[in-house]
Design a protein around this motif. Structure first.
Motif, PDB file in Angstrom:
ATOM      1  N   MET A  50       0.617  -1.010   0.256  1.00  0.00           N
ATOM      2  CA  MET A  50      -0.057   0.135   0.269  1.00  0.00           C
ATOM      3  C   MET A  50       0.874   1.189   0.207  1.00  0.00           C
ATOM      4  O   MET A  50       1.994   0.986   0.705  1.00  0.00           O
ATOM      5  N   HIS A  51       0.412   2.371  -0.373  1.00  0.00           N
ATOM      6  CA  HIS A  51       0.647   3.825  -0.424  1.00  0.00           C
ATOM      7  C   HIS A  51      -0.195   4.827   0.006  1.00  0.00           C
ATOM      8  O   HIS A  51      -1.097   4.032   0.716  1.00  0.00           O
ATOM      9  N   ASP A  52      -0.602   5.877   0.000  1.00  0.00           N
ATOM     10  CA  ASP A  52      -1.455   6.003   0.966  1.00  0.00           C
ATOM     11  C   ASP A  52      -2.831   6.278   0.199  1.00  0.00           C
ATOM     12  O   ASP A  52      -3.734   6.778   1.062  1.00  0.00           O
ATOM     13  N   PRO A  53      -2.595   6.344  -1.007  1.00  0.00           N
ATOM     14  CA  PRO A  53      -4.346   6.130  -1.479  1.00  0.00           C
ATOM     15  C   PRO A  53      -5.337   5.291  -1.269  1.00  0.00           C
ATOM     16  O   PRO A  53      -6.635   5.296  -0.720  1.00  0.00           O
ATOM     17  N   GLU A  54      -4.722   3.882  -1.235  1.00  0.00           N
ATOM     18  CA  GLU A  54      -5.375   3.082  -0.483  1.00  0.00           C
ATOM     19  C   GLU A  54      -5.893   3.029   0.939  1.00  0.00           C
ATOM     20  O   GLU A  54      -6.561   2.341   1.805  1.00  0.00           O
ATOM     21  N   LEU A  55      -5.527   4.557   1.921  1.00  0.00           N
ATOM     22  CA  LEU A  55      -5.178   4.391   3.428  1.00  0.00           C
ATOM     23  C   LEU A  55      -6.411   5.381   3.711  1.00  0.00           C
ATOM     24  O   LEU A  55      -7.067   6.041   4.111  1.00  0.00           O
ATOM     25  N   PHE A  56      -6.755   6.431   1.954  1.00  0.00           N
ATOM     26  CA  PHE A  56      -7.530   6.951   2.140  1.00  0.00           C
ATOM     27  C   PHE A  56      -8.921   7.018   2.457  1.00  0.00           C
ATOM     28  O   PHE A  56      -9.408   5.780   2.269  1.00  0.00           O
ATOM     29  N   GLU A  57      -9.948   7.908   2.644  1.00  0.00           N
ATOM     30  CA  GLU A  57     -11.561   7.687   3.444  1.00  0.00           C
ATOM     31  C   GLU A  57     -11.872   6.804   4.309  1.00  0.00           C
ATOM     32  O   GLU A  57     -12.218   5.284   4.460  1.00  0.00           O
ATOM     33  N   ASP A  58     -10.819   6.432   5.562  1.00  0.00           N
ATOM     34  CA  ASP A  58     -10.867   5.652   6.545  1.00  0.00           C
ATOM     35  C   ASP A  58     -10.217   3.892   5.752  1.00  0.00           C
ATOM     36  O   ASP A  58     -10.656   2.878   6.528  1.00  0.00           O
ATOM     37  N   TRP A  59      -9.404   3.900   5.267  1.00  0.00           N
ATOM     38  CA  TRP A  59      -8.793   2.499   4.909  1.00  0.00           C
ATOM     39  C   TRP A  59     -10.278   1.616   3.459  1.00  0.00           C
ATOM     40  O   TRP A  59      -9.709   0.885   3.770  1.00  0.00           O
ATOM     41  N   LYS A  60     -10.211   2.896   3.091  1.00  0.00           N
ATOM     42  CA  LYS A  60     -11.471   2.283   2.228  1.00  0.00           C
ATOM     43  C   LYS A  60     -10.756   0.932   1.525  1.00  0.00           C
ATOM     44  O   LYS A  60     -11.335   0.172   1.397  1.00  0.00           O
ATOM     45  N   GLU A  61      -9.862   1.536   0.925  1.00  0.00           N
ATOM     46  CA  GLU A  61      -9.702   0.535  -0.723  1.00  0.00           C
ATOM     47  C   GLU A  61      -8.883  -0.321   0.505  1.00  0.00           C
ATOM     48  O   GLU A  61      -9.672  -1.693  -0.458  1.00  0.00           O
ATOM     49  N   ILE A  62      -8.071  -0.863   1.559  1.00  0.00           N
ATOM     50  CA  ILE A  62      -7.534  -1.497   1.435  1.00  0.00           C
ATOM     51  C   ILE A  62      -8.802  -3.050   2.129  1.00  0.00           C
ATOM     52  O   ILE A  62      -9.175  -4.347   1.964  1.00  0.00           O
ATOM     53  N   LYS A  63      -9.714  -2.087   3.080  1.00  0.00           N
ATOM     54  CA  LYS A  63     -11.511  -2.560   3.934  1.00  0.00           C
ATOM     55  C   LYS A  63     -11.687  -3.107   1.779  1.00  0.00           C
ATOM     56  O   LYS A  63     -12.429  -4.825   2.651  1.00  0.00           O
ATOM     57  N   ALA A  64     -11.593  -2.910   0.949  1.00  0.00           N
ATOM     58  CA  ALA A  64     -12.596  -3.444  -0.386  1.00  0.00           C
ATOM     59  C   ALA A  64     -11.515  -4.548  -0.279  1.00  0.00           C
ATOM     60  O   ALA A  64     -12.608  -6.144  -1.070  1.00  0.00           O
ATOM     61  N   MET A  65     -10.411  -4.437  -0.508  1.00  0.00           N
ATOM     62  CA  MET A  65     -10.036  -5.687  -1.024  1.00  0.00           C
ATOM     63  C   MET A  65      -9.715  -6.818   0.130  1.00  0.00           C
ATOM     64  O   MET A  65      -9.793  -8.106  -0.687  1.00  0.00           O
ATOM     65  N   VAL A  66     -10.012  -6.905   1.166  1.00  0.00           N
ATOM     66  CA  VAL A  66     -10.291  -7.741   2.368  1.00  0.00           C
ATOM     67  C   VAL A  66     -11.123  -8.312   2.463  1.00  0.00           C
ATOM     68  O   VAL A  66     -11.510  -9.615   2.807  1.00  0.00           O
ATOM     69  N   ALA A  67     -11.785  -7.376   1.949  1.00  0.00           N
ATOM     70  CA  ALA A  67     -13.519  -8.286   1.720  1.00  0.00           C
ATOM     71  C   ALA A  67     -14.167  -8.921   0.813  1.00  0.00           C
ATOM     72  O   ALA A  67     -14.287 -10.234   1.400  1.00  0.00           O
ATOM     73  N   ILE A  68     -12.934  -8.848  -0.189  1.00  0.00           N
ATOM     74  CA  ILE A  68     -13.082 -10.213  -1.387  1.00  0.00           C
ATOM     75  C   ILE A  68     -12.432 -11.553  -1.185  1.00  0.00           C
ATOM     76  O   ILE A  68     -11.942 -12.108  -1.400  1.00  0.00           O
ATOM     77  N   ASN A  69     -10.494 -10.493  -1.013  1.00  0.00           N
ATOM     78  CA  ASN A  69     -10.095 -11.445  -0.118  1.00  0.00           C
ATOM     79  C   ASN A  69      -9.506 -11.608   0.938  1.00  0.00           C
ATOM     80  O   ASN A  69      -8.681 -11.003   1.001  1.00  0.00           O
ATOM     81  N   PRO A  70     -10.361 -12.276   1.763  1.00  0.00           N
ATOM     82  CA  PRO A  70      -9.981 -12.170   3.326  1.00  0.00           C
ATOM     83  C   PRO A  70      -8.591 -12.124   4.193  1.00  0.00           C
ATOM     84  O   PRO A  70      -7.969 -12.475   4.912  1.00  0.00           O
ATOM     85  N   GLY A  71      -8.337 -13.642   3.230  1.00  0.00           N
ATOM     86  CA  GLY A  71      -6.927 -13.739   3.599  1.00  0.00           C
ATOM     87  C   GLY A  71      -5.460 -13.650   3.190  1.00  0.00           C
ATOM     88  O   GLY A  71      -4.297 -14.042   3.396  1.00  0.00           O
ATOM     89  N   MET A  72      -6.023 -12.541   1.909  1.00  0.00           N
ATOM     90  CA  MET A  72      -4.547 -12.187   1.745  1.00  0.00           C
ATOM     91  C   MET A  72      -3.270 -11.266   1.982  1.00  0.00           C
ATOM     92  O   MET A  72      -3.794 -11.179   4.140  1.00  0.00           O
ATOM     93  N   GLY A  73      -2.228 -11.990   1.082  1.00  0.00           N
ATOM     94  CA  GLY A  73      -0.920 -11.570   2.353  1.00  0.00           C
ATOM     95  C   GLY A  73      -0.820 -10.168   2.164  1.00  0.00           C
ATOM     96  O   GLY A  73      -1.169  -8.806   1.528  1.00  0.00           O
TER      97      GLY A  73
END
Length: 280
Positions: free
Chosen positions: A148-171
């Motif tokens: 991750m860079h900073d864009p993935e952490l915008f709006e309370d980590w919106k992108e990170i959370k969206a990725m984990v919702a679809i890929n719960p065990g992702m590294g």
């Protein structure tokens, strides 16, 4: 001790400060001069892997992680997935590289300089494409981590959370300083990432700032309490490798310190902190 890589990006930045060509040979030489174990880097296409492989062999370095990228949030993502797979497989087949560190394209404004938050539809597309990418790379014997860079952490980590919702065990490749900066320069955010995603952290990028300004040398003390981070990683059971990515974007030939000196000091700090934390 883990394998400690020097990251190719700050090496290239350093050479450009001096108006030097950012060639591959110089990057490998700087790793050796600094005392790093190896170089973490990527290439733009599968046919470029052979040149890199010869240098790893010449300098007797093991390729632990290759860095690749793709645009997975727009139409045509299939071509990006295919390119990543063929390039990663070339690294794996030629050098035995076991891990791919994925940097996904940002969404930007028309200038290409301002990062924007991806829409829900774009994040769903990206998450599903990444799921396919993980499945195919793991089938080829490769581990995948998400950088991750900073864009993935915008709006309370919106992108990170969206990725984990679809890929719960992702590294994850935990880039500690980007988490700190991208979350409003918050050590609390670093702790939260360790708490929420600790068992999924499989690789580390290390960089330090002071007064929210990047420094030319990695230190255990600064805006980020790395002694605490390392202790927490020990508690989590972290067993991966480390990549030092220390740099200052504003360095000029008049004030930049020799890279091998700053890097060797940073490597010493990492090894000290690792030892103090009881990490193996």
């Amino acid at each position: 001790m883990p394998t400690i890589s020097m990251n190719a990006f700050p090496l290239g930045m350093y050479m450009r400060h001096y108006g030097l060509q950012s060639d591959l040979m110089s990057k490998f030489l700087l790793v050796k001069a600094s005392g790093g174990d190896t170089l973490e880097m990527g290439v733009g296409a599968p046919d470029q892997v052979e040149e890199v492989a010869r240098l790893y062999e010449q300098f007797r370095m093991e390729s632990k992680v290759c860095v690749l990228g793709a645009n997975l949030f727009q139409a045509g993502w299939e071509a990006g997935v295919e390119k990543v797979i063929t390039t990663a497989e070339a690294f794996h087949d030629r050098l035995g590289t076991p891990m791919v560190n994925m940097c996904l394209d940002r969404k930007t404004d028309e200038t290409g300089k301002v990062a924007l938050v991806k829409t829900d539809e774009e994040l769903t597309l990206q998450g599903e494409a990444y799921k396919q990418l993980i499945q195919e790379l793991e089938s080829a014997g490769l581990q995948v981590c998400f950088h991750m860079h900073d864009p993935e952490l915008f709006e309370d980590w919106k992108e990170i959370k969206a990725m984990v919702a679809i890929n719960p065990g992702m590294g994850f490749c935990m880039d500690v300083q980007w988490i700190h900066q991208g979350s409003g320069f918050s050590m609390e955010a670093v702790n939260k990432f360790l708490e929420d995603y600790g068992p999924q952290i499989v690789h580390l990028h290390l960089r330090q700032s002071a007064g929210n300004e990047l420094q030319d040398t990695f230190r255990l003390e600064g805006d980020i309490d790395y002694r605490h981070v390392f202790r927490r990683l020990r508690e989590i059971g972290y067993t991966g490798d480390v990549s030092l990515e220390q740099l200052r974007f504003d360095d000029t030939p008049e004030n930049v310190r020799p890279f091998a000196l700053t890097a060797s000091e940073g490597l010493e700090q990492i090894r000290l902190g690792w030892s103090e934390a009881g990490l193996s």
